[in-house]
Motif scaffolding. Structure first.
Motif, PDB file in Angstrom:
ATOM      1  N   PHE A   1      13.903  -3.258  -3.821  1.00 33.55           N
ATOM      2  CA  PHE A   1      14.838  -2.139  -3.807  1.00 33.55           C
ATOM      3  C   PHE A   1      14.583  -1.226  -2.609  1.00 33.55           C
ATOM      4  O   PHE A   1      15.508  -0.794  -1.924  1.00 33.55           O
ATOM      5  N   GLY A   2      13.320  -0.926  -2.354  1.00 33.09           N
ATOM      6  CA  GLY A   2      12.964  -0.074  -1.219  1.00 33.09           C
ATOM      7  C   GLY A   2      13.328  -0.701   0.121  1.00 33.09           C
ATOM      8  O   GLY A   2      13.844  -0.033   1.024  1.00 33.09           O
ATOM      9  N   TRP A   3      13.055  -1.992   0.273  1.00 28.89           N
ATOM     10  CA  TRP A   3      13.390  -2.673   1.526  1.00 28.89           C
ATOM     11  C   TRP A   3      14.897  -2.805   1.714  1.00 28.89           C
ATOM     12  O   TRP A   3      15.398  -2.752   2.844  1.00 28.89           O
ATOM     13  N   ALA A   4      15.640  -2.962   0.617  1.00 29.37           N
ATOM     14  CA  ALA A   4      17.102  -3.003   0.713  1.00 29.37           C
ATOM     15  C   ALA A   4      17.636  -1.654   1.182  1.00 29.37           C
ATOM     16  O   ALA A   4      18.532  -1.584   2.037  1.00 29.37           O
ATOM     17  N   PHE A   5      17.078  -0.581   0.641  1.00 26.53           N
ATOM     18  CA  PHE A   5      17.472   0.763   1.083  1.00 26.53           C
ATOM     19  C   PHE A   5      17.121   0.977   2.553  1.00 26.53           C
ATOM     20  O   PHE A   5      17.913   1.531   3.322  1.00 26.53           O
ATOM     21  N   THR A   6      15.952   0.513   2.961  1.00 29.53           N
ATOM     22  CA  THR A   6      15.548   0.618   4.362  1.00 29.53           C
ATOM     23  C   THR A   6      16.495  -0.168   5.259  1.00 29.53           C
ATOM     24  O   THR A   6      16.866   0.292   6.341  1.00 29.53           O
ATOM     25  N   ALA A   7      16.905  -1.349   4.819  1.00 29.50           N
ATOM     26  CA  ALA A   7      17.850  -2.157   5.603  1.00 29.50           C
ATOM     27  C   ALA A   7      19.189  -1.447   5.756  1.00 29.50           C
ATOM     28  O   ALA A   7      19.797  -1.478   6.836  1.00 29.50           O
ATOM     29  N   VAL A   8      19.643  -0.775   4.702  1.00 27.75           N
ATOM     30  CA  VAL A   8      20.896  -0.023   4.791  1.00 27.75           C
ATOM     31  C   VAL A   8      20.757   1.117   5.795  1.00 27.75           C
ATOM     32  O   VAL A   8      21.655   1.360   6.619  1.00 27.75           O
ATOM     33  N   LEU A   9      19.629   1.823   5.764  1.00 27.98           N
ATOM     34  CA  LEU A   9      19.408   2.905   6.735  1.00 27.98           C
ATOM     35  C   LEU A   9      19.364   2.369   8.164  1.00 27.98           C
ATOM     36  O   LEU A   9      19.898   2.999   9.087  1.00 27.98           O
ATOM     37  N   ILE A  10      18.731   1.232   8.350  1.00 29.42           N
ATOM     38  CA  ILE A  10      18.656   0.636   9.692  1.00 29.42           C
ATOM     39  C   ILE A  10      20.045   0.275  10.186  1.00 29.42           C
ATOM     40  O   ILE A  10      20.393   0.536  11.345  1.00 29.42           O
ATOM     41  N   ILE A  11      20.859  -0.298   9.327  1.00 24.27           N
ATOM     42  CA  ILE A  11      22.212  -0.685   9.730  1.00 24.27           C
ATOM     43  C   ILE A  11      23.067   0.546  10.024  1.00 24.27           C
ATOM     44  O   ILE A  11      23.802   0.581  11.012  1.00 24.27           O
TER      45      ILE A  11
ATOM     46  N   ARG B   1       1.667  -7.397  -7.169  1.00 21.72           N
ATOM     47  CA  ARG B   1       1.086  -8.207  -8.235  1.00 21.72           C
ATOM     48  C   ARG B   1       1.815  -8.089  -9.569  1.00 21.72           C
ATOM     49  O   ARG B   1       1.574  -8.871 -10.462  1.00 21.72           O
ATOM     50  N   SER B   2       2.706  -7.134  -9.730  1.00 25.52           N
ATOM     51  CA  SER B   2       3.469  -7.051 -10.975  1.00 25.52           C
ATOM     52  C   SER B   2       4.962  -7.153 -10.657  1.00 25.52           C
ATOM     53  O   SER B   2       5.387  -6.876  -9.541  1.00 25.52           O
ATOM     54  N   ASP B   3       5.741  -7.549 -11.653  1.00 27.60           N
ATOM     55  CA  ASP B   3       7.185  -7.713 -11.452  1.00 27.60           C
ATOM     56  C   ASP B   3       7.876  -6.392 -11.165  1.00 27.60           C
ATOM     57  O   ASP B   3       8.802  -6.320 -10.357  1.00 27.60           O
ATOM     58  N   THR B   4       7.436  -5.332 -11.820  1.00 26.89           N
ATOM     59  CA  THR B   4       8.052  -4.022 -11.603  1.00 26.89           C
ATOM     60  C   THR B   4       7.822  -3.556 -10.174  1.00 26.89           C
ATOM     61  O   THR B   4       8.742  -3.061  -9.517  1.00 26.89           O
TER      62      THR B   4
ATOM     63  N   ALA C   1       7.188  -5.458  -7.608  1.00 22.81           N
ATOM     64  CA  ALA C   1       7.940  -6.341  -6.710  1.00 22.81           C
ATOM     65  C   ALA C   1       9.410  -5.938  -6.670  1.00 22.81           C
ATOM     66  O   ALA C   1      10.028  -5.909  -5.603  1.00 22.81           O
ATOM     67  N   PHE C   2       9.977  -5.591  -7.830  1.00 16.51           N
ATOM     68  CA  PHE C   2      11.368  -5.131  -7.869  1.00 16.51           C
ATOM     69  C   PHE C   2      11.522  -3.838  -7.082  1.00 16.51           C
ATOM     70  O   PHE C   2      12.492  -3.679  -6.329  1.00 16.51           O
ATOM     71  N   MET C   3      10.589  -2.915  -7.238  1.00 17.95           N
ATOM     72  CA  MET C   3      10.644  -1.650  -6.493  1.00 17.95           C
ATOM     73  C   MET C   3      10.541  -1.908  -4.986  1.00 17.95           C
ATOM     74  O   MET C   3      11.205  -1.232  -4.201  1.00 17.95           O
ATOM     75  N   SER C   4       9.738  -2.873  -4.598  1.00 22.85           N
ATOM     76  CA  SER C   4       9.613  -3.211  -3.185  1.00 22.85           C
ATOM     77  C   SER C   4      10.921  -3.771  -2.633  1.00 22.85           C
ATOM     78  O   SER C   4      11.356  -3.389  -1.546  1.00 22.85           O
TER      79      SER C   4
ATOM     80  N   PRO D   1      -5.970  -1.873  12.095  1.00 21.29           N
ATOM     81  CA  PRO D   1      -6.455  -3.217  11.779  1.00 21.29           C
ATOM     82  C   PRO D   1      -5.684  -3.832  10.621  1.00 21.29           C
ATOM     83  O   PRO D   1      -5.146  -3.141   9.759  1.00 21.29           O
ATOM     84  N   LEU D   2      -5.639  -5.136  10.607  1.00 23.55           N
ATOM     85  CA  LEU D   2      -4.934  -5.873   9.563  1.00 23.55           C
ATOM     86  C   LEU D   2      -5.543  -5.591   8.188  1.00 23.55           C
ATOM     87  O   LEU D   2      -4.841  -5.618   7.184  1.00 23.55           O
ATOM     88  N   ARG D   3      -6.789  -5.278   8.144  1.00 24.33           N
ATOM     89  CA  ARG D   3      -7.465  -5.007   6.863  1.00 24.33           C
ATOM     90  C   ARG D   3      -6.865  -3.782   6.178  1.00 24.33           C
ATOM     91  O   ARG D   3      -6.711  -3.760   4.964  1.00 24.33           O
ATOM     92  N   ILE D   4      -6.495  -2.743   6.953  1.00 18.49           N
ATOM     93  CA  ILE D   4      -5.885  -1.549   6.371  1.00 18.49           C
ATOM     94  C   ILE D   4      -4.534  -1.904   5.759  1.00 18.49           C
ATOM     95  O   ILE D   4      -4.185  -1.436   4.676  1.00 18.49           O
ATOM     96  N   VAL D   5      -3.774  -2.743   6.435  1.00 21.03           N
ATOM     97  CA  VAL D   5      -2.480  -3.169   5.910  1.00 21.03           C
ATOM     98  C   VAL D   5      -2.672  -3.958   4.617  1.00 21.03           C
ATOM     99  O   VAL D   5      -1.916  -3.788   3.656  1.00 21.03           O
ATOM    100  N   GLN D   6      -3.679  -4.809   4.562  1.00 22.66           N
ATOM    101  CA  GLN D   6      -3.943  -5.578   3.348  1.00 22.66           C
ATOM    102  C   GLN D   6      -4.361  -4.668   2.197  1.00 22.66           C
ATOM    103  O   GLN D   6      -3.977  -4.897   1.054  1.00 22.66           O
ATOM    104  N   ILE D   7      -5.125  -3.642   2.491  1.00 21.89           N
ATOM    105  CA  ILE D   7      -5.546  -2.708   1.446  1.00 21.89           C
ATOM    106  C   ILE D   7      -4.341  -1.934   0.911  1.00 21.89           C
ATOM    107  O   ILE D   7      -4.192  -1.752  -0.296  1.00 21.89           O
ATOM    108  N   LEU D   8      -3.465  -1.499   1.803  1.00 20.45           N
ATOM    109  CA  LEU D   8      -2.318  -0.700   1.378  1.00 20.45           C
ATOM    110  C   LEU D   8      -1.275  -1.511   0.615  1.00 20.45           C
ATOM    111  O   LEU D   8      -0.691  -1.036  -0.351  1.00 20.45           O
ATOM    112  N   PHE D   9      -1.005  -2.733   1.054  1.00 22.99           N
ATOM    113  CA  PHE D   9       0.082  -3.511   0.477  1.00 22.99           C
ATOM    114  C   PHE D   9      -0.365  -4.751  -0.294  1.00 22.99           C
ATOM    115  O   PHE D   9       0.469  -5.415  -0.895  1.00 22.99           O
ATOM    116  N   GLY D  10      -1.638  -5.091  -0.265  1.00 19.50           N
ATOM    117  CA  GLY D  10      -2.100  -6.329  -0.884  1.00 19.50           C
ATOM    118  C   GLY D  10      -1.920  -6.375  -2.384  1.00 19.50           C
ATOM    119  O   GLY D  10      -1.454  -7.363  -2.945  1.00 19.50           O
TER     120      GLY D  10
END
Length: 167
Positions: A103-113, A93-96, A98-101, A80-89
């Motif tokens: 960075f993590g998504w950039a690393f994931t994009a490199v792995l996908i490529i 909320r903080s800059d640190t 958000a930066f880690m996110s 359910p969408l509620r579980i996703v909101q609980i995990l990532f909602g």
């Protein structure tokens, strides 16, 4: 369980369910062709496990790996969408964080490529599951019914693909 009448049977999304079964059956065929490689890898790295592993156990482990992947995909697709909101909602909320996110998504994009040929197979499996999930919801099925239908069809198609490779 579903309370199907003849009118509701006509409303079932047969095309998307057929595509779903074909996709997971082909995944089972591909996984069946890789069982020998997985079995060899497991036997080569058996010191990582806490018990002795012979060829039969390594074969079963490689078969259950593919079935486990199918089951995990079904859980993710029907969460359910509620579980996703609980995990990532609250994560962003903080800059640190958000930066880690980022960075993590950039690393994931490199792995996908870098491993696009593997990602494409996973993307096709997820896309077929999402199509069936949406069509079954439009058909009037509840979330738990969608989970049961997709899990039974996904695992059944996977096992059918594995068995058809072994013929």
């Amino acid at each position: 369980m579903l309370g199907l009448t003849s009118g509701k049977i006509r409303d079932i999304p047969w095309v998307s369910l057929t595509l779903f079964c074909l996709t997971y059956g082909i995944f089972g065929w591909i996984a069946g062709s890789l069982f020998d490689d997985w079995q060899t890898w497991i036997l080569a790295h058996q010191k990582w496990f806490l018990w002795d592993i012979n060829e039969a156990i390594a074969l079963r482990m490689s078969q259950w790996f593919g079935a486990g992947l199918v089951f995990i995909l079904m859980v993710i697709l029907t969460a359910p969408l509620r579980i996703v909101q609980i995990l990532f909602g609250s994560w962003l909320r903080s800059d640190t964080r958000a930066f880690m996110s980022v960075f993590g998504w950039a690393f994931t994009a490199v792995l996908i490529i870098c491993w696009f040929h593997h990602f494409a197979k996973l993307f096709v499996l997820v896309s077929a599951g999402m199509l069936c999930h949406l069509d079954l919801q439009l058909c009037g099925c509840r979330a738990w019914q969608v989970f049961i239908i997709l899990t039974i069809l996904g695992l059944g198609s996977y096992l059918l693909g594995v068995q058809s490779f072994n013929l």
